[in-house]
Write a protein that holds these residues in place. Structure first.
Motif, PDB file in Angstrom:
ATOM      1  N   ARG A  73       8.704  -4.285   2.775  1.00 38.35           N
ATOM      2  CA  ARG A  73       7.279  -4.484   2.531  1.00 38.35           C
ATOM      3  C   ARG A  73       6.660  -3.141   2.171  1.00 38.35           C
ATOM      4  O   ARG A  73       6.877  -2.150   2.860  1.00 38.35           O
ATOM      5  CB  ARG A  73       6.607  -5.066   3.773  1.00 38.35           C
ATOM      6  CG  ARG A  73       5.227  -5.595   3.504  1.00 38.35           C
ATOM      7  CD  ARG A  73       4.753  -6.581   4.569  1.00 38.35           C
ATOM      8  NE  ARG A  73       5.105  -6.227   5.927  1.00 38.35           N
ATOM      9  CZ  ARG A  73       4.404  -5.391   6.695  1.00 38.35           C
ATOM     10  NH1 ARG A  73       3.326  -4.809   6.225  1.00 38.35           N
ATOM     11  NH2 ARG A  73       4.791  -5.144   7.925  1.00 38.35           N
ATOM     12  N   ILE A  74       5.930  -3.114   1.071  1.00 34.78           N
ATOM     13  CA  ILE A  74       5.315  -1.885   0.597  1.00 34.78           C
ATOM     14  C   ILE A  74       3.807  -2.058   0.667  1.00 34.78           C
ATOM     15  O   ILE A  74       3.254  -2.968   0.053  1.00 34.78           O
ATOM     16  CB  ILE A  74       5.782  -1.543  -0.830  1.00 34.78           C
ATOM     17  CG1 ILE A  74       7.301  -1.346  -0.829  1.00 34.78           C
ATOM     18  CG2 ILE A  74       5.047  -0.316  -1.354  1.00 34.78           C
ATOM     19  CD1 ILE A  74       7.908  -1.121  -2.186  1.00 34.78           C
ATOM     20  N   GLU A  75       3.177  -1.184   1.448  1.00 36.32           N
ATOM     21  CA  GLU A  75       1.738  -1.252   1.671  1.00 36.32           C
ATOM     22  C   GLU A  75       1.070  -0.033   1.069  1.00 36.32           C
ATOM     23  O   GLU A  75       1.305   1.089   1.518  1.00 36.32           O
ATOM     24  CB  GLU A  75       1.431  -1.309   3.172  1.00 36.32           C
ATOM     25  CG  GLU A  75       1.997  -2.510   3.885  1.00 36.32           C
ATOM     26  CD  GLU A  75       1.346  -3.815   3.474  1.00 36.32           C
ATOM     27  OE1 GLU A  75       0.160  -3.801   3.086  1.00 36.32           O
ATOM     28  OE2 GLU A  75       2.027  -4.842   3.529  1.00 36.32           O
TER      29      GLU A  75
ATOM     30  N   ALA B 168      -2.854   3.274   9.005  1.00 35.16           N
ATOM     31  CA  ALA B 168      -1.981   2.192   8.547  1.00 35.16           C
ATOM     32  C   ALA B 168      -0.555   2.375   9.055  1.00 35.16           C
ATOM     33  O   ALA B 168       0.096   1.416   9.473  1.00 35.16           O
ATOM     34  CB  ALA B 168      -1.999   2.112   7.021  1.00 35.16           C
ATOM     35  N   ALA B 169      -0.061   3.611   9.025  1.00 32.78           N
ATOM     36  CA  ALA B 169       1.294   3.871   9.532  1.00 32.78           C
ATOM     37  C   ALA B 169       1.383   3.552  11.016  1.00 32.78           C
ATOM     38  O   ALA B 169       2.352   2.928  11.475  1.00 32.78           O
ATOM     39  CB  ALA B 169       1.690   5.324   9.270  1.00 32.78           C
TER      40      ALA B 169
ATOM     41  N   LEU C  93       3.120   0.097  15.504  1.00 28.76           N
ATOM     42  CA  LEU C  93       2.789  -0.642  16.727  1.00 28.76           C
ATOM     43  C   LEU C  93       3.131  -2.120  16.597  1.00 28.76           C
ATOM     44  O   LEU C  93       3.582  -2.746  17.562  1.00 28.76           O
ATOM     45  CB  LEU C  93       1.315  -0.448  17.077  1.00 28.76           C
ATOM     46  CG  LEU C  93       0.959   0.951  17.561  1.00 28.76           C
ATOM     47  CD1 LEU C  93      -0.553   1.085  17.729  1.00 28.76           C
ATOM     48  CD2 LEU C  93       1.680   1.279  18.861  1.00 28.76           C
ATOM     49  N   ALA C  94       2.955  -2.690  15.415  1.00 25.35           N
ATOM     50  CA  ALA C  94       3.335  -4.087  15.205  1.00 25.35           C
ATOM     51  C   ALA C  94       4.847  -4.254  15.329  1.00 25.35           C
ATOM     52  O   ALA C  94       5.330  -5.198  15.956  1.00 25.35           O
ATOM     53  CB  ALA C  94       2.853  -4.569  13.837  1.00 25.35           C
ATOM     54  N   LEU C  95       5.603  -3.328  14.770  1.00 25.30           N
ATOM     55  CA  LEU C  95       7.063  -3.413  14.857  1.00 25.30           C
ATOM     56  C   LEU C  95       7.570  -3.106  16.264  1.00 25.30           C
ATOM     57  O   LEU C  95       8.661  -3.549  16.638  1.00 25.30           O
ATOM     58  CB  LEU C  95       7.711  -2.474  13.847  1.00 25.30           C
ATOM     59  CG  LEU C  95       7.608  -2.914  12.390  1.00 25.30           C
ATOM     60  CD1 LEU C  95       8.095  -1.814  11.459  1.00 25.30           C
ATOM     61  CD2 LEU C  95       8.378  -4.208  12.158  1.00 25.30           C
ATOM     62  N   ALA C  96       6.802  -2.372  17.036  1.00 24.90           N
ATOM     63  CA  ALA C  96       7.220  -2.031  18.407  1.00 24.90           C
ATOM     64  C   ALA C  96       7.336  -3.272  19.285  1.00 24.90           C
ATOM     65  O   ALA C  96       8.015  -3.235  20.309  1.00 24.90           O
ATOM     66  CB  ALA C  96       6.249  -1.033  19.018  1.00 24.90           C
ATOM     67  N   THR C  97       6.732  -4.358  18.871  1.00 26.83           N
ATOM     68  CA  THR C  97       6.836  -5.599  19.649  1.00 26.83           C
ATOM     69  C   THR C  97       8.128  -6.353  19.343  1.00 26.83           C
ATOM     70  O   THR C  97       8.473  -7.284  20.055  1.00 26.83           O
ATOM     71  CB  THR C  97       5.634  -6.524  19.375  1.00 26.83           C
ATOM     72  OG1 THR C  97       5.664  -6.941  18.002  1.00 26.83           O
ATOM     73  CG2 THR C  97       4.319  -5.821  19.680  1.00 26.83           C
TER      74      THR C  97
ATOM     75  N   SER D 197      -0.084   6.169  -0.056  1.00 26.75           N
ATOM     76  CA  SER D 197      -1.359   6.254  -0.757  1.00 26.75           C
ATOM     77  C   SER D 197      -1.152   6.812  -2.167  1.00 26.75           C
ATOM     78  O   SER D 197      -1.851   6.422  -3.088  1.00 26.75           O
ATOM     79  CB  SER D 197      -2.355   7.126   0.021  1.00 26.75           C
ATOM     80  OG  SER D 197      -1.892   8.446   0.129  1.00 26.75           O
ATOM     81  N   ARG D 198      -0.190   7.693  -2.309  1.00 25.51           N
ATOM     82  CA  ARG D 198       0.125   8.259  -3.623  1.00 25.51           C
ATOM     83  C   ARG D 198       0.994   7.276  -4.397  1.00 25.51           C
ATOM     84  O   ARG D 198       1.662   6.431  -3.800  1.00 25.51           O
ATOM     85  CB  ARG D 198       0.876   9.572  -3.456  1.00 25.51           C
ATOM     86  CG  ARG D 198       0.055  10.640  -2.794  1.00 25.51           C
ATOM     87  CD  ARG D 198       0.867  11.899  -2.662  1.00 25.51           C
ATOM     88  NE  ARG D 198       0.077  12.942  -2.030  1.00 25.51           N
ATOM     89  CZ  ARG D 198       0.344  14.225  -2.133  1.00 25.51           C
ATOM     90  NH1 ARG D 198       1.396  14.626  -2.823  1.00 25.51           N
ATOM     91  NH2 ARG D 198      -0.418  15.110  -1.539  1.00 25.51           N
TER      92      ARG D 198
END
Length: 144
Positions: free
Chosen positions: A32-34, A44-45, A50-54, A131-132
């Protein structure tokens, strides 16, 4: 296999004489590319980590040296989520990885090699936060 599909164009550039590795694990989610505003990059990072830490398994955040000071002061990393540069991540394997700002990683003499290392550390989940503009080698194979 899904993660290697994104990373293999880099191998063609950094080691054209090396046969590409065969990915035996399939069925993981596509990377997934954000893309976010530069001002939102750190937030965002952190949110992605934190979402993946679950999730079950090992997690790491891989980022360029220049961004380590911007993230290291956040309390989320007191919970054992390692912040690694590509060089420090080399040879390690994680279930889930957040790669931050590939364009900054790709800068310099060994940059694309280090970006390849960063992108190939996860076995299940890869999230790229940037962002770049992405390096050309990634833009051409960006997952849908």
């Amino acid at each position: 296999a899904e993660i290697m599909e994104l990373a293999l164009p880099l191998l063609d550039v950094v080691a054209p004489d090396v046969a590409p590795p065969v990915a035996f694990r399939t069925g993981a989610a596509a990377p997934r590319i954000e893309q976010v505003d530069e001002d939102d990059l750190v937030t965002a990072a952190l949110r992605e980590a934190l979402a993946l830490a679950t999730e079950e398994g090992l997690l790491a955040v891989i980022l360029p040296n220049s961004l380590v000071p911007h993230l290291s002061g956040h309390s989320a990393y007191d919970d054992g989520i390692p912040l690694l540069t590509p060089r420090r991540a080399k040879g390690l394997e994680f279930d889930h990885v957040v790669v931050v700002e590939p364009a900054l990683i790709a800068e310099g003499e060994t940059g694309l090699r280090e970006l390849y290392v960063a992108l190939t550390r996860p076995t299940k989940t890869l999230v790229v936060v940037h962002s770049r503009p992405l390096p050309d080698e990634l833009s051409a194979r960006r997952p849908d």
